[in-house]
Design a protein around this motif. Sequence first.
Motif, PDB file in Angstrom:
ATOM      1  N   VAL A  15       0.978  -1.238   0.061  1.00 18.25           N
ATOM      2  CA  VAL A  15       0.136  -0.017   0.093  1.00 18.25           C
ATOM      3  C   VAL A  15       0.905   1.174   0.039  1.00 18.25           C
ATOM      4  CG1 VAL A  15      -1.682   1.477   1.461  1.00 18.25           C
ATOM      5  CG2 VAL A  15      -1.823  -1.139   1.191  1.00 18.25           C
ATOM      6  N   PRO A  16       0.437   2.092  -0.900  1.00 18.23           N
ATOM      7  CA  PRO A  16       1.436   3.569  -0.711  1.00 18.23           C
ATOM      8  C   PRO A  16       0.981   4.459   0.150  1.00 18.23           C
ATOM      9  CG  PRO A  16      -0.427   3.705  -2.459  1.00 18.23           C
ATOM     10  CD  PRO A  16      -0.484   2.351  -1.699  1.00 18.23           C
ATOM     11  N   ASP A  17       2.117   5.140   0.815  1.00 15.60           N
ATOM     12  CA  ASP A  17       1.651   6.232   1.444  1.00 15.60           C
ATOM     13  C   ASP A  17       1.585   7.662   0.786  1.00 15.60           C
ATOM     14  OD1 ASP A  17       4.264   7.244   0.806  1.00 15.60           O
ATOM     15  OD2 ASP A  17       5.078   6.844   2.866  1.00 15.60           O
ATOM     16  N   ALA A  18       1.410   8.518   1.568  1.00 16.20           N
ATOM     17  CA  ALA A  18       1.428  10.127   0.795  1.00 16.20           C
ATOM     18  C   ALA A  18       2.284  10.413   0.063  1.00 16.20           C
ATOM     19  CB  ALA A  18       1.044  11.038   1.947  1.00 16.20           C
ATOM     20  N   LYS A  19       3.422  10.070   0.087  1.00 16.27           N
ATOM     21  CA  LYS A  19       4.600  10.090  -0.855  1.00 16.27           C
ATOM     22  C   LYS A  19       4.639   8.965  -2.017  1.00 16.27           C
ATOM     23  CE  LYS A  19       7.094  12.840   2.398  1.00 16.27           C
ATOM     24  NZ  LYS A  19       8.430  12.761   3.090  1.00 16.27           N
ATOM     25  N   GLY A  20       3.768   8.207  -2.002  1.00 14.60           N
ATOM     26  CA  GLY A  20       3.720   6.830  -2.832  1.00 14.60           C
ATOM     27  C   GLY A  20       4.987   5.749  -2.538  1.00 14.60           C
ATOM     28  N   ASN A  21       5.464   6.087  -1.467  1.00 12.89           N
ATOM     29  CA  ASN A  21       6.316   4.738  -0.642  1.00 12.89           C
ATOM     30  C   ASN A  21       5.228   3.497  -0.495  1.00 12.89           C
ATOM     31  OD1 ASN A  21       8.635   6.200  -1.130  1.00 12.89           O
ATOM     32  ND2 ASN A  21       8.139   7.319   0.830  1.00 12.89           N
ATOM     33  N   LEU A  22       5.815   2.233  -0.914  1.00 12.38           N
ATOM     34  CA  LEU A  22       4.913   1.157  -0.764  1.00 12.38           C
ATOM     35  C   LEU A  22       5.415   0.329   0.569  1.00 12.38           C
ATOM     36  CD1 LEU A  22       4.769  -0.165  -4.314  1.00 12.38           C
ATOM     37  CD2 LEU A  22       2.902   0.824  -3.066  1.00 12.38           C
ATOM     38  N   ALA A  23       4.642  -0.191   1.291  1.00 12.37           N
ATOM     39  CA  ALA A  23       4.973  -1.151   2.358  1.00 12.37           C
ATOM     40  C   ALA A  23       3.784  -2.173   2.261  1.00 12.37           C
ATOM     41  CB  ALA A  23       4.809  -0.421   3.525  1.00 12.37           C
ATOM     42  N   ASP A  24       4.543  -3.333   2.667  1.00 13.09           N
ATOM     43  CA  ASP A  24       3.611  -4.747   2.774  1.00 13.09           C
ATOM     44  C   ASP A  24       3.059  -4.680   4.238  1.00 13.09           C
ATOM     45  OD1 ASP A  24       2.285  -7.092   2.682  1.00 13.09           O
ATOM     46  OD2 ASP A  24       4.160  -8.178   2.882  1.00 13.09           O
ATOM     47  N   VAL A  25       1.454  -4.245   4.225  1.00 13.52           N
ATOM     48  CA  VAL A  25       0.895  -4.108   5.666  1.00 13.52           C
ATOM     49  C   VAL A  25       0.462  -5.297   6.164  1.00 13.52           C
ATOM     50  CG1 VAL A  25       0.601  -1.440   4.957  1.00 13.52           C
ATOM     51  CG2 VAL A  25      -1.327  -3.417   4.517  1.00 13.52           C
ATOM     52  N   VAL A  26       0.541  -6.769   5.604  1.00 14.33           N
ATOM     53  CA  VAL A  26      -0.156  -7.902   6.162  1.00 14.33           C
ATOM     54  C   VAL A  26       1.003  -8.650   6.657  1.00 14.33           C
ATOM     55  CG1 VAL A  26      -2.502  -7.318   5.226  1.00 14.33           C
ATOM     56  CG2 VAL A  26      -0.723  -8.845   3.927  1.00 14.33           C
ATOM     57  N   LEU A  27       0.657  -9.460   7.794  1.00 10.62           N
ATOM     58  CA  LEU A  27       1.578 -10.510   8.033  1.00 10.62           C
ATOM     59  C   LEU A  27       1.331 -11.967   7.310  1.00 10.62           C
ATOM     60  CD1 LEU A  27       1.514 -10.582  12.143  1.00 10.62           C
ATOM     61  CD2 LEU A  27       2.688  -9.028  10.435  1.00 10.62           C
ATOM     62  N   GLY A  28       2.285 -12.446   7.115  1.00 12.48           N
ATOM     63  CA  GLY A  28       2.357 -13.793   6.303  1.00 12.48           C
ATOM     64  C   GLY A  28       3.621 -14.318   6.422  1.00 12.48           C
ATOM     65  N   PHE A  29       3.582 -15.355   5.315  1.00 16.78           N
ATOM     66  CA  PHE A  29       4.955 -16.259   5.195  1.00 16.78           C
ATOM     67  C   PHE A  29       5.377 -16.374   3.708  1.00 16.78           C
ATOM     68  CE2 PHE A  29       2.636 -17.895   8.921  1.00 16.78           C
ATOM     69  CZ  PHE A  29       3.727 -17.840   9.815  1.00 16.78           C
ATOM     70  N   ASP A  30       6.675 -16.723   3.502  1.00 17.36           N
ATOM     71  CA  ASP A  30       7.100 -16.810   2.295  1.00 17.36           C
ATOM     72  C   ASP A  30       7.121 -18.074   1.609  1.00 17.36           C
ATOM     73  OD1 ASP A  30       8.409 -14.297   2.134  1.00 17.36           O
ATOM     74  OD2 ASP A  30      10.170 -14.890   3.155  1.00 17.36           O
ATOM     75  N   ASP A  31       6.455 -19.330   2.321  1.00 14.23           N
ATOM     76  CA  ASP A  31       6.344 -20.480   1.635  1.00 14.23           C
ATOM     77  C   ASP A  31       5.058 -21.374   2.343  1.00 14.23           C
ATOM     78  OD1 ASP A  31       7.346 -21.417   4.069  1.00 14.23           O
ATOM     79  OD2 ASP A  31       9.430 -21.532   3.419  1.00 14.23           O
ATOM     80  N   VAL A  32       4.806 -22.307   1.635  1.00 13.51           N
ATOM     81  CA  VAL A  32       3.603 -22.973   2.496  1.00 13.51           C
ATOM     82  C   VAL A  32       4.116 -23.526   3.688  1.00 13.51           C
ATOM     83  CG1 VAL A  32       2.025 -24.994   1.729  1.00 13.51           C
ATOM     84  CG2 VAL A  32       2.618 -23.659  -0.183  1.00 13.51           C
ATOM     85  N   ALA A  33       5.111 -23.901   3.821  1.00 19.36           N
ATOM     86  CA  ALA A  33       5.626 -24.660   4.992  1.00 19.36           C
ATOM     87  C   ALA A  33       5.358 -23.684   6.188  1.00 19.36           C
ATOM     88  CB  ALA A  33       7.041 -24.965   5.200  1.00 19.36           C
ATOM     89  N   GLY A  34       5.519 -22.306   6.073  1.00 28.32           N
ATOM     90  CA  GLY A  34       5.272 -21.400   6.823  1.00 28.32           C
ATOM     91  C   GLY A  34       3.718 -21.075   7.178  1.00 28.32           C
ATOM     92  N   TYR A  35       2.677 -21.376   6.443  1.00 27.55           N
ATOM     93  CA  TYR A  35       1.284 -21.614   6.632  1.00 27.55           C
ATOM     94  C   TYR A  35       0.890 -22.738   7.484  1.00 27.55           C
ATOM     95  CZ  TYR A  35       0.946 -17.042   4.154  1.00 27.55           C
ATOM     96  OH  TYR A  35       1.158 -15.864   3.962  1.00 27.55           O
ATOM     97  N   GLU A  36       1.539 -23.815   6.977  1.00 26.56           N
ATOM     98  CA  GLU A  36       1.395 -25.125   7.570  1.00 26.56           C
ATOM     99  C   GLU A  36       1.939 -25.174   9.113  1.00 26.56           C
ATOM    100  OE1 GLU A  36       0.377 -28.239   4.125  1.00 26.56           O
ATOM    101  OE2 GLU A  36       2.335 -27.903   4.843  1.00 26.56           O
TER     102      GLU A  36
END
Length: 377
Positions: free
Chosen positions: A70-91
């Motif tokens: 999501v961009p901020d007022a200057k257009g800088n992006l940040a990933d704003v939700v928690l999660g994992f990089d692979d299926v193993a993380g979700y399991e």
Amino acid sequence: MLTESWLLSTVLVALLLLAAPIAFAAEAPKAEPFGETADGVAVSEYTLTNPNGMVAKLITRGATLRELHVPDAKGNLADVVLGFDDVAGYESEGNQYFGTTTGRVANRVAKGKFTLNGKEYSLATNNDPNHLHGGGPRSLDKVVWNAEPFGTDNGQGVTFTYTSPDGEEGYPGNLAMAVTYTLTNNNDLRIDYKATTDQATPVNLTHHSYFNLSGAGSSTVLDHELMLNADRYTPTDETLIPTGKLAPVSGTPLDFTKPTVVSERIDELVSTPALGYDHNYVLNKKGDELALAAKLRDPSSGRTMSVLTTEPGVQFYTGNFLMDQKGKGGKAYPKRSALCLETQHFPDSVNQPTFPSVILNPGQTYRQTCIYRFGSE
């Protein structure tokens, strides 16, 4: 010989066509491999984008939102939700429903039991002594859904479908579900739910992202400002099951009717069973109208998130049980480093006759909409 009037009219039409906005349908996102489950089932990922730089990444395991840039007022992006990089993380045990679709019945069911049409049903008690978010190994957050991507003139999306068979996790009826995510050109992440059944059954679906508008992996969410459009909440017993009463938030630490920093009164709740905020709010709205439920603001980045819903309640949870699990990019997710705003029916509604009903009958269609609307100020 062309007449002067004909030439003039032709030029005017051409100018009007040039001035008129032309809507082009966005391309449907393509499936990319995201690995396999421990059982060998392939998991796919879809990347949605919009002209403002927003990016949403969705995976078929759990119909899950994995990333949201999501961009901020200057257009800088940040990933704003928690999660994992692979299926193993979700399991892994470290996954606390990060970004998932939860159900069949989200939130808690007292002692994992309910009676419907004279028959008692028993569910997994995975949140001792209660049932939470659909239960065990075949709850909706753990199964791999089918996916159909699409593009429209207002954004990109994916419709996830899954039919939960009769008896799965103890619930009656074959429940056919569709969950549609759309990332719109005006920075809405819209989630539309639909379900039908061949037997009477309880249904209460929700989305379970953990948000930090400073970016996933930031150390705290307690500095965010929150407004909740709710004058009442549902008090609970020591196991977080509602008593059946509706109580005013006024004069309590639960009052967010005006924008309030999350940390301001949370210490008054640390000795309660919730260990912080983990409360269902009764929204100020009529029926199933789409209305504002909450607005979240991060002072450091200026990012804002408004939550709109057709549901009667929203569960506000401050990540009290996060435990420094390693997430995307190896970042740790410490306690209270993100919060959830889960739009849904009230907890234990299936056992609470005074609450809005969660029973879906054959011939009826379950529908609900949740919109996470992003901006900056």
